[in-house]
Design an enzyme around this catalytic site. Structure first.
Site, PDB file in Angstrom:
ATOM      1  N   ASP A   1       0.856  -1.182   0.000  1.00 44.74           N
ATOM      2  CA  ASP A   1       0.000   0.000   0.000  1.00 44.74           C
ATOM      3  C   ASP A   1       0.891   1.231   0.000  1.00 44.74           C
ATOM      4  O   ASP A   1       1.909   1.260   0.699  1.00 44.74           O
ATOM      5  CB  ASP A   1      -0.898   0.019   1.245  1.00 44.74           C
ATOM      6  CG  ASP A   1      -2.001  -1.025   1.189  1.00 44.74           C
ATOM      7  OD1 ASP A   1      -2.376  -1.448   0.081  1.00 44.74           O
ATOM      8  OD2 ASP A   1      -2.493  -1.404   2.267  1.00 44.74           O
TER       9      ASP A   1
ATOM     10  N   ASP B   1      -7.121  -1.676  -4.048  1.00 41.35           N
ATOM     11  CA  ASP B   1      -8.120  -1.366  -3.027  1.00 41.35           C
ATOM     12  C   ASP B   1      -9.227  -0.472  -3.594  1.00 41.35           C
ATOM     13  O   ASP B   1     -10.407  -0.669  -3.312  1.00 41.35           O
ATOM     14  CB  ASP B   1      -7.471  -0.678  -1.825  1.00 41.35           C
ATOM     15  CG  ASP B   1      -6.471  -1.564  -1.102  1.00 41.35           C
ATOM     16  OD1 ASP B   1      -6.577  -2.802  -1.210  1.00 41.35           O
ATOM     17  OD2 ASP B   1      -5.578  -1.010  -0.441  1.00 41.35           O
TER      18      ASP B   1
END
Length: 160
Positions: A116, A135
Site C-alpha cells: 500500500d 483497493d
C-alpha cells in the site's frame, strides 16, 4: 468477456503502479514522498491484513487464509456474473473487483503482504492509512455490483 478485460486492465494498472512507486521510486526504502501535500502523499505500508490492517497477524497461516478467501470470492463473483443475465455495467464492475482482488493476491504471494502506498488527507484531518489501486478497484467494483447488478430474474434495477 467484459469481465476478463476489465479485470486484466485493473490488474495491470495495479501491478504497474506498485512497481513504479514502490520499486521505481524506491518507496520501500524511502518510506514517504510528498506529491501534493497533504492531499496526496506516497507512504509505504506493507499490509498483512485486510482493509486498514484488520486481521493483520504475522503468521503465515493468516496470509494463506486471506489468499484462499480472496480467490474464493473472486471465483464466486466471476461465476455468478457469468452465469446470470447481468448488465454490461455489472459485468465491468465484477471485472474491476476481480482485477483488484487478484492484484492484492499476487502481492501476498510474492511479498507476503500487500504493498500500500497511496495516502490522502484533507481539511486538517490526517489519514494514517495507505491504500493502493487494487483497493480502489475492489471498492468501486463492489459498489458497481450493488448499483448495476440485475435481480434474480435478469431485470436491471431501476435507479432514481
Amino acid at each position: 468477456m467484459r469481465i476478463f478485460w476489465a479485470a486484466l486492465v485493473i490488474f495491470v494498472l495495479d501491478q504497474a503502479s506498485k512497481l513504479a512507486v514502490v520499486f521505481g521510486l524506491n518507496l520501500r526504502e524511502v518510506g514517504y514522498i510528498d506529491i501534493w501535500p497533504p492531499y496526496l502523499t506516497f507512504r509505504m505500508a506493507w499490509n498483512k491484513g485486510v482493509n486498514f490492517g484488520l486481521f493483520a497477524h504475522n503468521s503465515d497461516v493468516m496470509r494463506w487464509v486471506l489468499i484462499v478467501v480472496s480467490l474464493a470470492i473472486t471465483a464466486w463473483v466471476w461465476r455468478w456474473v457469468s452465469r446470470s443475465k447481468q448488465t454490461k455495467m455489472a459485468q465491468i464492475s465484477a471485472g474491476i473487483l476481480i482485477g483488484g482482488a487478484l492484484g492484492n493476491v499476487i502481492d501476498r504471494l510474492v511479498y507476503g503482504a500487500v504493498a500500500d502506498f497511496l495516502n490522502m488527507s484533507c481539511c486538517g484531518l490526517e489519514n494514517p492509512y495507505a491504500f493502493n489501486v487494487a483497493d480502489i478497484a475492489i471498492f468501486a467494483g463492489a459498489a458497481g455490483l450493488v448499483l448495476f447488478a440485475a435481480d434474480s430474474k435478469g431485470k436491471a434495477r431501476k435507479t432514481p
